[in-house]
Design a protein around this motif. Structure first.
Motif, PDB file in Angstrom:
ATOM      1  N   LEU A 274       0.825  -1.209   0.000  1.00  0.00           N
ATOM      2  CA  LEU A 274       0.000   0.000   0.000  1.00  0.00           C
ATOM      3  C   LEU A 274       0.858   1.258   0.000  1.00  0.00           C
ATOM      4  N   SER A 275       1.977   1.205   0.718  1.00  0.00           N
ATOM      5  CA  SER A 275       2.811   2.404   0.836  1.00  0.00           C
ATOM      6  C   SER A 275       3.475   2.746  -0.498  1.00  0.00           C
ATOM      7  N   THR A 276       3.864   1.713  -1.253  1.00  0.00           N
ATOM      8  CA  THR A 276       4.533   1.988  -2.531  1.00  0.00           C
ATOM      9  C   THR A 276       3.537   2.283  -3.641  1.00  0.00           C
ATOM     10  N   GLY A 277       2.307   1.789  -3.519  1.00  0.00           N
ATOM     11  CA  GLY A 277       1.316   1.981  -4.564  1.00  0.00           C
ATOM     12  C   GLY A 277       1.602   1.099  -5.763  1.00  0.00           C
ATOM     13  N   ILE A 278       0.952   1.386  -6.870  1.00  0.00           N
ATOM     14  CA  ILE A 278       1.113   0.576  -8.086  1.00  0.00           C
ATOM     15  C   ILE A 278       1.545   1.484  -9.233  1.00  0.00           C
ATOM     16  N   ASP A 279       2.688   1.121  -9.820  1.00  0.00           N
ATOM     17  CA  ASP A 279       3.173   1.819 -11.010  1.00  0.00           C
ATOM     18  C   ASP A 279       2.830   0.936 -12.208  1.00  0.00           C
ATOM     19  N   ILE A 280       1.850   1.374 -13.001  1.00  0.00           N
ATOM     20  CA  ILE A 280       1.367   0.503 -14.072  1.00  0.00           C
ATOM     21  C   ILE A 280       2.266   0.527 -15.312  1.00  0.00           C
ATOM     22  N   THR A 281       3.431   1.181 -15.188  1.00  0.00           N
ATOM     23  CA  THR A 281       4.429   1.062 -16.257  1.00  0.00           C
ATOM     24  C   THR A 281       5.433  -0.038 -15.936  1.00  0.00           C
ATOM     25  N   ASN A 282       5.391  -0.555 -14.705  1.00  0.00           N
ATOM     26  CA  ASN A 282       6.290  -1.633 -14.278  1.00  0.00           C
ATOM     27  C   ASN A 282       5.928  -2.915 -15.029  1.00  0.00           C
ATOM     28  N   PRO A 283       6.900  -3.570 -15.701  1.00  0.00           N
ATOM     29  CA  PRO A 283       6.600  -4.782 -16.497  1.00  0.00           C
ATOM     30  C   PRO A 283       5.919  -5.875 -15.676  1.00  0.00           C
ATOM     31  N   ASN A 284       6.381  -6.080 -14.433  1.00  0.00           N
ATOM     32  CA  ASN A 284       5.767  -7.122 -13.600  1.00  0.00           C
ATOM     33  C   ASN A 284       4.294  -6.813 -13.319  1.00  0.00           C
ATOM     34  N   VAL A 285       4.031  -5.547 -13.043  1.00  0.00           N
ATOM     35  CA  VAL A 285       2.650  -5.136 -12.769  1.00  0.00           C
ATOM     36  C   VAL A 285       1.802  -5.272 -14.021  1.00  0.00           C
ATOM     37  N   ILE A 286       2.378  -4.910 -15.164  1.00  0.00           N
ATOM     38  CA  ILE A 286       1.637  -5.027 -16.425  1.00  0.00           C
ATOM     39  C   ILE A 286       1.216  -6.471 -16.656  1.00  0.00           C
ATOM     40  N   ARG A 287       2.187  -7.411 -16.461  1.00  0.00           N
ATOM     41  CA  ARG A 287       1.870  -8.826 -16.675  1.00  0.00           C
ATOM     42  C   ARG A 287       0.781  -9.289 -15.704  1.00  0.00           C
ATOM     43  N   LEU A 288       0.889  -8.861 -14.459  1.00  0.00           N
ATOM     44  CA  LEU A 288      -0.095  -9.274 -13.454  1.00  0.00           C
ATOM     45  C   LEU A 288      -1.481  -8.728 -13.786  1.00  0.00           C
ATOM     46  N   LEU A 289      -1.546  -7.451 -14.181  1.00  0.00           N
ATOM     47  CA  LEU A 289      -2.838  -6.840 -14.518  1.00  0.00           C
ATOM     48  C   LEU A 289      -3.464  -7.492 -15.750  1.00  0.00           C
ATOM     49  N   LYS A 290      -2.594  -7.913 -16.718  1.00  0.00           N
ATOM     50  CA  LYS A 290      -3.127  -8.595 -17.892  1.00  0.00           C
ATOM     51  C   LYS A 290      -3.805  -9.908 -17.500  1.00  0.00           C
TER      52      LYS A 290
END
Length: 1299
Positions: A274-290
Motif C-alpha cells: 500500500l505504501s509503494t502503490g502501483i506503477d502501471i508502467t512496471n513490467p511485472n505489474v503489467i503482466r499481473l494486470l493482464k
C-alpha cells in the motif's frame, strides 16, 4: 457437408475475403467488437452494394435450393385460402410463410449444414492468419527459416481442411509440444512449441489424451519471467476462452485462478504494498494486470452460457474465483506496509464489481455464490465491510483537509500511470461498496449479516451497514469543479453510495428490511437537522450530498411503507412535539429553503437544485391524502406559489431571441435555468391537485390556470411526467374537473379542445385528409375501441360543476348547414353534433351517423346519472322531448291501427335513456331496459314509447308503506326515553337506541316513527349549545312573503321529479308540488340571510345555488309532504355541524366560510368528506384505491355525485332514509364511513370493471345493488373508533380553516 470439397472451401474463402475487404473501413472504425457486429448485422441497410457481393449471392442461392419449393407450396396454400373467402393481407401472408418456414425440418437442416460449412471455412482462415503472423514474427527475429518452413509446410497447406489438420496434429504432436514446453528446454524451443499450440484448432487440442497434463504445464509456464513467452500463453488462454466449450474454458480459467492464487501466496514474488502503490508502467505489474483482466473478462462472459452446462462446472468456477479473492496476507505490520491482495488488482480492472452483479443476477448461479460465501468464504464479505468502515473513518479524519481527499479520490488527469495507496484503498472501497450493495438485494445475501469484524466489539448488522452508507454520503469529500463532470460523478463516493441505495429502494422487500428503519431515516436527516440549527451538516458538507439525500428520501416516500415511516415514525401515536417525524423535518427544511431562511445557500449555483430536490420529496408526501394532512400546517403551497411568482417576474425579463443571432447564445444559461426552475415550481404546485383538499389549497394560490396549462403542455408533448406517476394525469384531471374553477382552467388551457379534436378524429374524421393505406374496420361494439379512451376522458371531465360552468346559460348554435370538415371544439359542440340531432343538417354532416349518435347517447346516459346535470340539460335543451320526437319518427305504420317501432341500435339506446331520465328510484324501484337484443323470436320484449308516461313495465311493484304497522313499536321505544335534567344523557341514550334498532330491526326506522324520532332528536340537539355549530338565525317570513320569490328552471323541474317519485312511493299526495315549492322558497330566503355578496367569474357563485336541493326534497318526502314540519326541522337542523355536509346549499357563499374558500367555489363536501373518503379508502380497501388510480378516476368525484343527490337513483328509498338518519343521529363523519362501506361492498365489481376499463361508467350508471346501511353498521363503528377524532376535528375547522 458430403459434397463440400476443397474447391468449395477455397471459393467461399475468396467470397468472404471480398466481403471483408469491402467493409474493412467500417469495421476497423468501430470502437468495440459489439459495434463491429452491429455494423455487419445492419449491412443491408447501410451498404448499397450489399446484394452484389458474391457471398450474399451464394447465400441467396443456397436458401433458394434448400427451401424454394417449400416456400412456393406455402404461398399456394395461402392463395387458395384467400380464394375460399378468407381475406388475408400481403403482410400477413409473408409473416405466415416465414413462420412456417422457420419451424420446418428443412430450415433446421439447412441452418445446421450452413453452420458446419462456415465453421470449417472460418476456422481455416483463422489458422492461416495465425500462420502468416507467425511467419512475420519469425522473419523479424531471424529464427532458423528452413526448420520453421518445413514444419509449417508439413503441418498445413492452403488446400487442407481443419479435419486434415486435426488428424495430422493429434499424431504425437501434443506430446512433442509438452516436452518442448518443459522449463529445461531452450527459450527458442519453448517459444516455437507455444506458437504451434496457438495455431492449432482448440477442438483438436481438447480432444487429445494429454490435455490435463498440458493444463498443468501451462499453469507452470504462466510464471515464466519472459514477457514475450508469458504474453503468448495469455493469448492462448484468451483464444481458448473465446472459441472453446465451457468444460475446456473452465479448466483453463481455474488454472489461471490457481496460478494467481499461488503467485500472491508466494513470498518470492515482489507484490507491491500500500505504501509503494502501483506503477502501471512496471513490467511485472503489467503482466499481473493482464492476467487479472483476462480472468475478469471471462468472469463477466461466463454467466451468459454456463446455465447450459452441468452445475458442477459453474460451481468450480465460482469456488476458484472466491478462493483467489479470499487470499489475505497476514497483517503483522503497519497498514502502509500491507502487501496488496488479489482483490485490489481485480478492483483496478473492474471497479464497480460488474462480475459480481452478473453472477448474482440469475438464481442458478446466485444460489451457488451465496452458499459458498456462507460456508467457506465469508471472510470476503468481512473484508468488504471492513474496507467500508476504514474508508468512513478515513473521511472523518480528513475533515481538516478536504483538498487532499479531492486529489486522491476524484482523480487527477496528470497522474495517469501511478496509483497511490490512498487511491488504491478508495478503488477497493468502491468495489466493496458495489459488491455489498448487490448482496443486500437478495434475502439469502442479507442473511449473511451480522458480520463480526476484527477490531470491533459489536457485530455489524444490516442497520449498521446502511447507517454507514448513509453517513458516507455527507461525510465523504466532494469533487472539485475543475474535474471532469462525468468522471467525478461516476466515481465520487456520494454518487456511488446513492446509486447503491437507489437500487435497494427499488427492491420493495429489500427496502422494507434495510431502509425503512427509523435509525437509517434519522441518519439521512441528520445534516438537515444541523443546517436548521445553524451548524454545519457534516465535516465535509456539500450541496451535492443534500441532493443525494433528497433523492433517497423521495424514493422512500414514493412507497407506502416508507411514506408511513416518514409521516408517523415507528410509533404512529407519538405526538409531533415529542419527536418530529421525518415528514415534519423535511417540510420545515423545504420551507426554509423556499423562504431563503438558510444563509449558507445564498448565491449558490446549486441552490435551485437543492430546493427542487427537497420540494420533490414533499411532493411525494403531499400528493397523498394522509401526507397532505401532516404537511398542511407548513403552508408549503403558499411558499411554492410565492417562489413561482418571483421566478415568473425574472423569466419575463429574459430577452427575446433576435433574428440573425444564434438563439442558444442569445439566451444565457442563467435564463434557461430560470425557465426550468419556473416549470419545476409549477409542477410542484400542480401536484397539490392530486387530492381534493390539495386542490383547494392550489386554488387559493391563484395559480390553478397556469398549473393546468402546464399539465396540458406536458400531456400534449406526451412527456414522461414522473417516475412515480405510473398512470399519468388521469386522476389529477378528474380531481380538477370536479370543481368549477378547475373545469374553466381545463377549457382555457386547450385541454378540452384537444380531447374533443382527438375524439372527432377517431369517431368521424381528422382535421386534414390523411392517406389511408387500409380502410377502417367497421365498429362492432357500440363504442369502438378507438373511441373508448376519449369516451372515458369525457366521462371523467363532465361532472356537474364542470357541465354548469361549460354549458350553463348557453344556447345551442343555430345552423342550417354544417361543413363535413367542421370539427367540434367545446362541450356545447359535442352536445349539438352528437346528442341533440334534431335536424337533417346535423345528420347529413356525420360520416358515421349511427355510430356517432350512439356515442352521444351513451355519453348522455352517463351525464344524466347526475340528476343536477339531467335537470340542466332538460331545462336548457329539452333533451327528453328531442328523444321522444326521434322515437316517434322511428315508427313504422303497417296499418291505420297498427304502429310498430323500428328496432335498431339507436331506438334501443334512446329507449334506455328515456326510461333512465324519467324514472327515479333505487335498484328495486325501477327497471331499466337492456341495451342488447335477446336471442329468440322476440329480440326486444321491452315496450318502446314516444310520449309520457313511461309504460308500467318499467315500474316494479314496490312494497309501499308496509312500515306503518311497525311504527308503534318504535314509538313505544321513543316514549320510553325520559328527558332528564341533563340533556346530553338523553341524546346519548337516543343514539344508543338508534344503533340498537339499526342492527336488530332496521326496517322499523321509517315512516311516521322516523319523522317523530328526527324531529325530537334535532330539536334537543339544536337546543344544546354544545351540539350547535352555527349560530341561530331569526327568520320571520311567511308564505305570503314568498310570492315575489322565484326558483330557477332547474329547481322547478326538480320539484316535479321529486313529486313524481314521492307519489310512486305513496309518500306524497296531490298539492305536494305547491308545498315543496313553498318550502324551497323559504329555504332560499332563509339561507340568503346568511350569505355574503361575492364578485366572481364562476357561474356557480353568481346568485343562488346552481343545482336542485335534493336534501330538502328528501326531507319533504320523509316528512310525508308536511311543509311546516319540513321547514321547522330544516331551521333547527341548520344550526348543527351535520347540516354543512348533508345539506349542500346550506354553505353556498355562506358567511361562515373563509373568503378564500368561498371564492374557490369548492364545497366542504369535496375538500373534507371526499378527501377523507380517499384517505380511508387507501387504508381500509387498498385494492379498490389502486383500481381507481389505474383507471384514471378519482373516488372523490363519484362520492360528490352520490352525496349531492342524497343517493337518489343509487339506493332504494328505505336506504336513503337510513343514510340521512345515520348521519343526523351519529354525526357527519358517518357520511364518510358509509361511502367506505359502499366501496367495500363493491370491491369485486370495481376490480372486474377495472379490468374491462369501464369503471367510471359502471359507478355512475349502476345502482348499488344489495347494499344496506344496516349490514355495515358494526364495520362503521370500528371506523368511528379509529378515525372519528381526526375527521370531526377537520370537519369542525371548516369555519376557521385558513390553510
Amino acid at each position: 457437408m458430403a459434397h463440400f470439397s476443397c474447391e468449395d472451401e477455397a471459393m467461399l474463402q475468396a467470397m468472404l475475403r471480398q466481403l471483408f475487404q469491402s467493409v474493412k473501413e467500417k469495421i476497423t472504425g468501430a470502437p468495440s467488437l459489439e459495434c463491429a457486429e452491429e455494423i455487419l448485422l445492419h449491412l443491408e441497410e447501410t451498404d448499397e452494394n450489399f446484394h452484389n457481393y458474391e457471398f450474399v449471392k451464394y447465400l441467396r442461392q443456397h436458401i433458394c435450393n434448400s427451401l424454394g419449393s417449400m416456400i412456393e407450396e406455402e404461398m399456394e396454400k395461402c392463395t387458395s385460402d384467400q380464394n375460399h373467402g378468407e381475406e388475408v393481407g400481403y403482410d400477413t401472408v409473408v409473416q405466415h410463410v416465414t413462420k412456417r418456414t422457420q419451424e420446418s425440418k428443412e430450415y433446421k437442416e439447412m441452418m445446421h449444414s450452413l453452420r458446419n460449412i462456415m465453421m470449417v471455412v472460418v476456422e481455416s482462415m483463422i489458422n492461416k492468419f495465425e500462420e502468416d503472423e507467425i511467419r512475420s514474427q519469425e522473419r523479424q527475429k531471424k529464427i532458423q527459416k528452413e526448420k520453421s518452413n518445413s514444419y509449417c509446410t508439413d503441418n498445413c497447406s492452403d488446400s487442407d481442411s481443419s479435419f486434415n489438420q486435426s488428424y495430422k496434429f493429434c499424431q504425437g504432436k501434443l506430446q512433442l509440444i509438452l516436452d518442448q514446453l518443459d522449463p529445461g528446454q531452450r527459450k527458442e524451443v519453448r517459444y516455437e512449441a507455444l506458437q504451434t499450440l496457438c495455431s492449432a484448432p482448440p477442438s483438436d487440442v481438447l480432444n487429445c489424451e494429454n490435455w490435463t497434463t498440458l493444463c498443468e504445464k501451462l499453469t507452470l509456464s504462466l510464471a515464466d519471467p519472459d514477457p514475450v513467452f508469458s504474453d503468448r500463453i495469455l493469448k492462448f488462454y484468451a483464444q481458448t476462452f473465446t472459441l472453446s466449450p465451457l468444460h475446456m474454458t473452465k479448466e483453463i480459467y481455474i488454472s489461471l485462478a490457481k496460478h494467481l492464487e499461488l503467485y500472491f501466496l508466494s513470498r518470492e514474488n515482489h507484490i507491491p504494498t500500500l505504501s509503494t502503490g502501483i506503477d502501471i508502467t512496471n513490467p511485472n505489474v503489467i503482466r499481473l494486470l493482464k492476467k487479472v483482466r483476462l480472468l475478469n473478462e471471462y468472469q463477466k462472459e461466463a454467466p451468459s452460457f454456463w446455465i447450459r452446462h452441468p452445475e458442477k462446472y459453474m460451481e468450480e468456477i465460482v469456488d476458484g474465483t472466491l478462493s483467489l479473492l479470499s487470499v489475505n496476507h497476514d497483517q503483522t505490520h503497519l497498514v502502509s506496509q500491507k502487501i496488496l491482495d488479489p482483490i485490489y488488482f481485480l478492483a483496478l480492472v473492474d471497479t464497480k464489481a460488474v462480475w459480481f452483479k452478473k453472477w448474482m443476477h440469475a438464481y442458478y448461479s446466485r444460489t451457488a455464490v451465496l452458499r459458498l460465501l456462507e460456508k467457506k468464504y465469508k471472510s470476503l464479505i468481512t473484508t468488504a465491510v471492513q474496507q467500508c468502515v476504514q474508508y468512513f473513518e478515513f473521511c472523518k479524519s480528513m475533515k481538516a483537509d478536504e483538498n487532499l481527499g479531492h486529489s486522491k479520490h476524484c482523480g487527477n488527469k496528470q497522474k495517469t500511470f501511478y496509483y497511490s495507496g490512498q487511491e488504491l484503498q478508495y478503488i477497493y472501497f468502491i468495489h466493496s461498496l458495489c459488491l455489498l450493495g448487490r448482496l443486500l438485494i437478495y434475502t439469502q445475501g442479507r442473511k449473511l449479516f451480522p458480520i463480526k469484524l476484527k477490531n470491533r466489539k459489536d457485530s455489524v448488522s444490516l442497520t449498521d451497514l446502511l447507517v454507514l452508507f448513509t453517513q458516507l454520503i455527507h461525510y465523504s469529500p466532494s469533487c472539485p469543479k475543475m474535474t471532469s463532470a462525468t468522471h467525478s460523478e461516476s466515481y465520487s463516493p456520494a454518487s456511488m453510495v446513492t446509486e447503491v441505495l437507489r437500487i435497494l429502494c427499488d427492491q420493495k422487500e429489500c427496502a422494507i428490511e434495510c431502509l425503512y428503519n427509523i435509525t437509517v431515516i434519522e441518519t439521512l436527516l441528520q445534516p438537515i437537522h444541523n443546517l436548521m440549527k445553524g451548524t454545519e451538516a457534516a465535516p465535509n458538507y456539500s450541496e451535492t450530498a443534500l441532493i443525494h439525500i433528497a433523492d433517497i428520501l423521495g424514493r422512500i416516500a414514493s412507497v407506502e411503507e416508507g411514506l408511513i415511516l416518514l409521516l408517523y415514525g415507528e410509533n404512529m401515536n407519538s405526538s409531533e412535539e415529542e419527536s418530529p417525524t421525518g415528514a415534519h423535518i423535511i417540510a420545515q427544511f423545504s420551507k426554509k429553503l423556499l423562504d431563503e431562511d438558510i444563509s449558507i445557500f445564498s448565491g449558490s449555483e446549486l441552490s435551485p437544485v437543492v430546493k427542487g430536490a427537497f420540494i420533490s420529496v414533499c411532493r411525494q408526501i403531499y400528493g397523498t391524502c394522509e401526507g397532505l394532512q401532516v404537511l398542511i400546517p407548513y403552508n408549503l403551497h403558499e411558499s411554492i406559489a410565492k417562489g413561482w411568482k418571483k421566478t415568473t417576474l425574472l423569466s419575463e425579463r429574459i430577452p427575446t431571441p433576435v433574428e440573425g443571432f444564434d438563439s442558444v447564445s442569445s439566451i444565457s444559461q442563467e435564463s434557461q435555468n430560470i425557465m426550468a426552475w419556473e416549470e419545476n415550481l409549477l409542477d410542484d404546485l400542480l401536484n397539490f391537485a392530486a387530492t381534493p383538499k390539495g386542490l383547494l389549497l392550489l386554488q387559493r394560490t391563484g395559480a390553478v390556470n397556469e398549473c393546468v396549462t402546464f399539465m396540458f403542455n406536458q400531456y400534449a408533448k406526451k412527456l414522461q411526467i414522473s417516475r412515480n406517476k405510473q398512470f399519468g394525469y388521469g386522476v389529477m384531471v378528474t380531481q380538477v374537473a370536479s370543481t368549477a374553477a378547475g373545469a374553466v382552467a381545463l377549457q382555457s388551457s386547450g385541454f378540452i379542445n384537444a380531447l374533443i379534436t382527438e375524439l372527432w378524429a377517431n369517431l368521424e374524421c381528422g382535421r386534414d385528409d390523411v392517406r389511408v393505406s387500409h380502410p377502417r374496420t367497421t365498429p362492432v361494439d357500440p363504442i369502438d375501441r378507438s373511441c373508448q379512451k376519449s369516451f372515458l376522458a369525457l366521462v371523467n371531465l363532465l361532472s356537474y360543476p364542470a357541465i354548469y360552468e361549460l354549458v350553463g346559460n348557453q344556447n345551442l348554435p343555430i345552423k342550417t348547414e354544417y361543413s363535413l370538415r367542421e370539427v367540434p371544439a367545446c362541450v356545447i359542440d359535442i352536445i349539438d353534433r352528437l346528442i341533440i340531432l334534431n335536424s337533417e343538417a346535423k345528420i347529413r354532416a356525420l360520416f358515421n351517423y349511427e355510430q356517432s349518435h350512439i356515442f352521444g347517447l351513451r355519453l348522455l346516459s352517463v351525464i344524466c346519472c347526475d340528476l343536477d346535470a339531467l335537470l340542466l340539460l332538460e331545462a336548457q335543451y329539452q333533451v327528453s322531448e328531442m328523444l321522444l320526437n326521434a322515437q316517434e319518427e322511428n315508427i313504422l305504420e303497417t296499418s291505420e291501427s297498427c304502429r310498430d317501432f323500428i328496432i335498431d341500435g339507436l331506438s334501443v339506446e334512446r329507449n334506455h335513456v328515456l326510461v333512465r331520465i324519467n324514472l327515479i328510484g333505487g335498484p328495486l324501484e325501477r327497471s331499466l331496459p337492456p341495451r342488447m337484443l335477446e336471442k329468440g323470436n322476440d329480440p326486444y320484449p321491452w315496450p318502446m314509447f314516444s310520449s309520457y308516461p313511461v309504460p308500467d313495465r318499467y315500474l316494479p311493484e314496490v312494497i309501499r308503506n308496509a312500515d306503518i304497522q311497525q311504527d308503534n313499536e318504535l314509538v313505544k321505544h321513543l316514549l320510553c326515553f325520559n328527558i332528564s335534567d341533563k340533556q346530553s344523557e338523553w341524546i346519548e341514550n337516543c343514539r344508543r337506541q338508534f344503533c340498537k334498532m339499526m342492527k336488530a330491526k332496521p326496517d322499523t326506522i321509517s315512516g311516521a316513527a322516523l319523522v317523530e324520532l328526527l324531529e325530537k332528536f334535532v330539536f334537543h340537539l339544536s337546543d344544546s349549545p354544545s351540539e350547535c355549530y352555527f349560530p341561530s338565525v331569526e327568520y320571520t317570513a311567511t308564505d305570503a312573503n314568498m310570492k315575489n320569490e322565484s326558483l330557477s328552471s332547474v329547481q322547478q323541474l326538480g320539484i316535479k321529479m321529486t313529486v313524481r317519485y314521492g307519489k310512486f312511493l305513496n309518500l306524497l299526495q296531490n298539492g305536494a308540488e305547491n308545498d315543496l315549492t313553498l318550502v324551497l322558497k323559504h329555504c332560499k330566503r332563509f339561507l340568503k340571510q346568511q350569505q355574503v355578496p361575492i364578485k366572481s367569474s364562476l357561474l356557480c357563485l353568481q346568485g343562488s345555488y346552481a343545482g336542485h336541493d335534493w336534501f330538502v326534497s328528501s326531507m319533504f318526502m320523509i316528512m310525508l309532504g308536511d311543509k311546516e314540519k319540513t321547514f321547522q326541522f330544516l331551521q333547527q337542523f341548520s344550526r348543527l355541524l351535520t347540516s354543512a355536509f348533508l345539506w349542500l346549499p346550506r354553505l353556498h357563499i355562506s358567511r361562515y366560510l373563509p373568503m378564500d374558500t368561498i371564492e374557490s367555489g369548492i364545497h366542504p363536501i369535496y375538500f373534507c368528506s371526499a378527501h377523507y373518503v380517499e384517505m380511508l379508502l387507501k387504508a381500509e380497501v387498498p385494492l379498490v384505491f389502486s383500481a381507481f388510480h389505474m383507471s384514471g378516476f378519482a373516488p372523490s368525484q363519484i362520492c360528490l355525485q352520490w352525496i349531492t343527490q342524497c343517493f337518489w337513483n343509487y339506493l332504494d328509498w328505505m336506504e336513503i332514509c337510513h343514510y340521512i338518519a345515520t348521519c343526523v343521529f351519529l354525526g357527519p363523519d358517518y357520511q364518510v364511513y358509509i361511502c367506505i362501506a359502499i366501496f367495500k361492498h363493491l370491491q369485486q365489481d370495481i376490480l372486474q370493471h377495472t379490468q374491462t376499463q369501464d369503471l367510471q361508467v359502471f359507478l355512475k350508471e349502476e345502482a348499488l345493488h344489495g347494499f344496506h346501511v344496516s349490514d355495515y353498521f358494526e364495520y362503521m363503528e370500528i371506523l368511528e373508533q379509529n378515525y372519528r377524532p381526526v375527521l370531526l376535528r377537520d370537519m369542525r375547522s371548516i369555519r376557521v380553516q385558513s390553510s
